[in-house]
Every structure is written in structure tokens, then in C-alpha cells.
Design an enzyme around this catalytic site. Structure first.
Site, short mmCIF file in Angstrom:
data_model
loop_
_atom_site.label_atom_id
_atom_site.label_comp_id
_atom_site.label_asym_id
_atom_site.label_seq_id
_atom_site.Cartn_x
_atom_site.Cartn_y
_atom_site.Cartn_z
N ASP A 110 0.84 -1.19 0.00
CA ASP A 110 0.00 0.00 0.00
C ASP A 110 0.88 1.25 0.00
O ASP A 110 1.65 1.45 0.93
CB ASP A 110 -0.86 -0.04 1.27
CG ASP A 110 -2.06 0.87 1.17
OD1 ASP A 110 -1.91 1.99 0.66
OD2 ASP A 110 -3.14 0.46 1.61
N ASP A 111 0.77 2.06 -1.03
CA ASP A 111 1.55 3.32 -1.09
C ASP A 111 3.06 3.08 -1.19
O ASP A 111 3.84 3.91 -0.72
CB ASP A 111 1.35 4.19 0.17
CG ASP A 111 0.04 4.96 0.18
OD1 ASP A 111 -0.77 4.76 -0.74
OD2 ASP A 111 -0.15 5.75 1.11
N CYS A 126 -5.45 4.99 -3.35
CA CYS A 126 -5.61 3.55 -3.11
C CYS A 126 -6.82 2.91 -3.78
O CYS A 126 -6.69 2.00 -4.58
CB CYS A 126 -5.73 3.26 -1.62
SG CYS A 126 -4.58 4.14 -0.58
N ASP A 180 -0.57 -0.37 -4.67
CA ASP A 180 -1.69 0.31 -5.34
C ASP A 180 -1.30 1.62 -6.00
O ASP A 180 -1.74 1.95 -7.09
CB ASP A 180 -2.90 0.48 -4.40
CG ASP A 180 -2.50 1.06 -3.05
OD1 ASP A 180 -1.33 1.44 -2.86
OD2 ASP A 180 -3.38 1.15 -2.17
N ASN A 181 -0.45 2.41 -5.31
CA ASN A 181 0.02 3.68 -5.90
C ASN A 181 1.37 4.01 -5.28
O ASN A 181 1.78 3.39 -4.30
CB ASN A 181 -0.99 4.81 -5.65
CG ASN A 181 -1.41 4.92 -4.20
OD1 ASN A 181 -2.49 4.46 -3.82
ND2 ASN A 181 -0.56 5.50 -3.37
#
Ligand code: NAG
Ligand code: NAG
Length: 420
Positions: A45-46, A81, A325-326
Site C-alpha cells: 500500500d503506497d 488507493c 496500489d500507488n
């Protein structure tokens, strides 16, 4: 057995066709069966690509990077996200979770197509934002043989996760380190999947989605969709497991030319950001170190999962896909820790794949995006959407070869902004 490279012309797979072409040395089944490959998808995540986070994950390097293909130019199509995750699971341009539900995708997206193709589908961790302790069952996310989802408003609490298993009620894990909890549950589902594989020959698709290295967020409402500001949540640096909290004492955010520059950079509000003072830079370096520390438990989890696959003697018949996700930014263009813009830091993200026929230890510049992931998973598994379902992505060439006219050299990037 690792099939020869010539048996993997994945780049031939066009949108929605999800073909697995016959190799010279035998045919890959279109429908799942005893020899169909398994997929382990690890989704953080991130996680940044541009601030060097992968260099601090030696076990990931050992098991995946050195054994697989790294994509230097993989992009998320929106640096936030949940919309990003929806594009991943539908193969369509981004939208948020409420839209995902209202537009009917919960009855028509990748895990359901995988099940139709004969796969056991398992998911542990964060699926979407706005899946919360109050709406988790209205509807339940469809398509998972086994699932355990992190729920808002506790999704980003490193020591107070709430998880919801299958059709059970949510359970709080107060005081336990969330990545370790997720790792243990991933092992449980992997055991279930291995047992099903042994008994019935059913292949599996297991996704493990820890929240590291996302910031720790104390959300003051049940969900934050479209309402993410300082009144609704308090963000702090990610929290590492105790065993990792003192690592990397001297590491700082890479001082690239765009890091906290003397002259303002960018357009609009970016050009009005003040240069960060030393107190601010010191805090942001601490924030960065805690991201790397929080990733250590993920690195250990990768090691454990790969060893379990090896023990079960199916590592060679399993694709392992690692992504996030990003991306993330800290200090570049004078920005505070965050994402959501279309700068490379925010949208250029890790994608690494190892598996049957995938070249080992090399990287590629072929341009790919998260909307391509669902078509790629379909190409690997033989899953396919209904005939009238229009995919926006296309299968990623897992031999890493850029073929003239077969791949776009650009991706569609959108921005979601809830406040200016
Ligand atoms: C932890 O989460 C539970 C809900 O699952 C909540 O009742 C409790 O107040 C939380 N504890 C802390 C310290 O935030
Ligand atoms: C540094 O900048 C922050 C704003 O980012 C400000 O709140 C703080 O007072 C500044 N500190 C000093 C010592 O100037």
C-alpha cells in the site's frame, strides 16, 4: 518444470481474449486443472519505486527480483488507493468502491471469472477503502473462496486492525502487529489452497494485501470515502514491528535534484509550496525510515510464503506478482508525505513477476499499467469476462519484450481530488 521461453507468448493476448497459446512442448490448459499454474499476488500500500524502497527488502530481492522480471515503467492510473484497486480488479479505468458496487462490478469482476475458470480464490488484507465495520456485509465482496478483509475505520491502524473473515462478524486485533496478523492468515489460506489442490487438483489465486508502508491513520468516522481531510483523520508515520523499530538510523529520503528544491517547482498549488525547514525535513526523514522499517515485516512475509510454496513443491508452477496500489512522495517538489498527483513518484510503481517461463533477474522498459493486471491474470489462468465486458487494459508481456505496435507507449492517468 520451467517451460521453455518459447511457450509463453503472452504478449499475443489481446484485450479480453485471455488466450494461452500452445507452446512447442505441450499445451497449456485453457481451463484449470492439475497442471494449471497458481498465482500469489502480493500487494502493498503506497509503496514507492522512486525513493528506493525495494533496495531495503533483501528477501524480496532474493526470492522475486533475482528470480523474475522487474517492470521499470509500470504505472497506476490514479494515485489513490481505492480507485486504483478497482481498476486492478476490473481491468477498467478507475472508480471508487461505492461506484464499484452501484455499477454492478461486485457481480462481475476478476475473482468471479477466476472461480468460473476453476480457481480457488483467496484474499487477505485491504481490498478497498470504504469497506467498513458497518457496510462489510451490504454487500459482501463477492468472488472469494476464502477472504479476510481489513475494515475501516481500522484499516490503517498498525496495532489495532479489525478483520472480517468470510461471512463472519468483524474481529479486533488490538495490540497485535497488523502485518504479522495478515501473514499468519495468508499462511492459513495457503494451507487451505494447498489442501484443495491436493484433493481435487484445483489451482489457486491468493492475494495478500498488507497496509505497509501506508501511514498510520486514525480515522474519526466509519469510512473516509470522498471525505479525507484533517477533520476526519489524523495521519502519522507508519509504525514498524518492535523488532524493526531501530533499523536504518542514518537513512534519509534520497536527495534527488527535485528534493525540497531552492526554487519552487511544478504548477498551480505545487508552485506555491514553501521550502521545507530543517525541522520539517527531519520529520519527513523519520517518516521515510518508518516506511522502510514497516516494509521489513512484509519482506519476512514474502520469505515465509515463498518457502511454503517451495516446501509444497509448487513454486515452479506458481506465478508470484508483487506490486502496490500507488506510489508515494516525500519532499520532492517540496511536497509533504503523500500521493494523488501525476508526478512519477506518485504513479510509477513497483511491478515484479516471477513464474514459469518468466525471465530471471532482468528488468524491462515496456510501459504497463494497473488496468493491465486483470487481463494479465486472465492470460495466466484462462479466466475470461463475459463476452460484452469491455476491458480497458491488455495482458502484460511477461517475457519483457517490447513489440512494436502491440503495446501502447502511454498510459491513461487520472486524478481524484477531494480538497484543494
Ligand atoms: C481498537 O479497535 C476496537 C474496534 O475493533 C475499538 O473498539 C477500540 O477502541 C480500538 N482501540 C484503540 C486503542 O483505538
Ligand atoms: C518549520 O516549518 C513548519 C511548517 O512546515 C512550521 O510549523 C514550523 O514552525 C517551522 N519551524 C521553524 C523552526 O521555523
Amino acid at each position: 518444470m520451467r517451460p521453455p521461453k518459447s511457450s509463453l507468448p503472452l504478449y499475443l493476448c489481446l484485450i479480453g481474449l485471455a488466450c494461452i497459446a500452445a507452446g512447442q512442448h505441450g499445451q497449456r490448459p485453457l481451463q484449470a486443472g492439475a497442471t494449471a499454474p497458481n498465482v500469489l499476488f502480493i500487494l502493498t500500500d503506497d509503496q514507492d519505486l522512486r525513493m528506493d524502497s525495494l533496495s531495503y527488502m533483501p528477501l524480496l530481492k532474493h526470492h522475486i527480483v533475482d528470480q523474475g522480471l522487474s517492470f521499470n515503467r509500470h504505472y497506476c492510473t490514479v494515485a489513490l488507493c481505492c480507485p486504483s484497486r478497482v481498476s486492478m480488479w476490473t481491468g477498467k479505468a478507475a472508480r471508487g468502491y461505492p461506484k464499484f458496487v452501484s455499477e454492478g462490478f461486485n457481480n462481475n469482476y476478476l475473482p468471479l471469472w477466476l472461480q468460473e475458470a476453476g480457481y480457488g480464490t483467496y484474499y487477505v488484507g485491504k481490498l478497498f477503502n470504504a469497506q467498513s465495520v458497518t457496510n462489510y456485509d451490504s454487500p459482501h465482496a463477492a468472488g472469494w473462496t476464502g477472504s479476510e478483509f481489513l475494515l475501516d475505520p481500522y484499516t490503517y491502524r498498525y496495532f489495532n486492525a479489525t478483520l472480517q473473515r468470510n461471512f463472519d462478524k468483524p474481529v479486533s486485533y488490538e495490540g497485535q502487529y497488523v502485518t504479522d496478523v495478515i501473514s499468519e492468515k495468508a499462511h492459513g489460506f495457503l494451507d487451505d489452497a494447498l489442501q484443495a489442490r491436493e484433493e481435487t487438483g484445483q489451482p489457486f489465486f491468493l492475494t495478500v494485501a498488507p497496509t505497509a508502508p501506508h501511514s498510520d491513520v486514525n480515522i474519526k468516522r466509519n469510512n473516509i470515502d470522498g471525505d479525507f481531510d484533517e477533520n476526519t483523520n489524523v495521519q502519522s508515520p507508519p509504525v514498524p514491528a518492535d523488532r524493526h523499530k531501530d533499523l536504518f538510523p542514518d537513512v534519509v529520503v534520497p536527495r534527488t535534484p527535485n528534493f525540497n528544491p531552492d526554487e519552487p517547482a511544478g504548477a498551480s498549488w505545487i508552485s506555491r509550496l514553501p521550502k521545507q525547514n530543517q525541522t520539517n525535513v527531519d520529520f519527513n526523514d523519520h517518516f521515510y525510515r518508518n516506511r522502510l522499517r514497516s516494509l521489513q515485516a512484509v519482506d519476512e512475509m514474502v520469505d515465509h510464503l515463498v518457502k511454503r510454496l517451495e516446501e509444497a513443491d509448487i513454486l515452479d508452477n506458481t506465478y508470484i506478482v508483487y506490486s502496490t496500489d500507488n506510489g508515494y512522495t516525500i519532499g520532492q517538489h517540496r511536497r509533504q508525505p503523500g500521493k494523488q498527483c501525476a508526478f512519477e513518484q506518485d504513479i510509477n510503481v513497483p511491478l515484479i513477476v516471477r513464474g514459469p517461463g518468466v525471465p530471471k533477474g532482468i528488468s524491462t522498459d515496456v510501459v504497463t499499467s494497473h488496468t493491465d493486471l486483470a487481463p494479465t491474470f486472465m492470460a495466466l489462468t484462462g479466466a475470461r469476462p463475459p463476452i460484452d465486458f469491455i476491458l480497458d487494459g491488455q495482458a502484460i508481456p511477461l517475457d519483457g519484450v517490447r513489440v512494436e505496435d502491440q503495446r501502447q507507449e502511454h498510459v491513461n492517468v487520472e486524478m481524484y481530488q477531494t480538497h484543494v
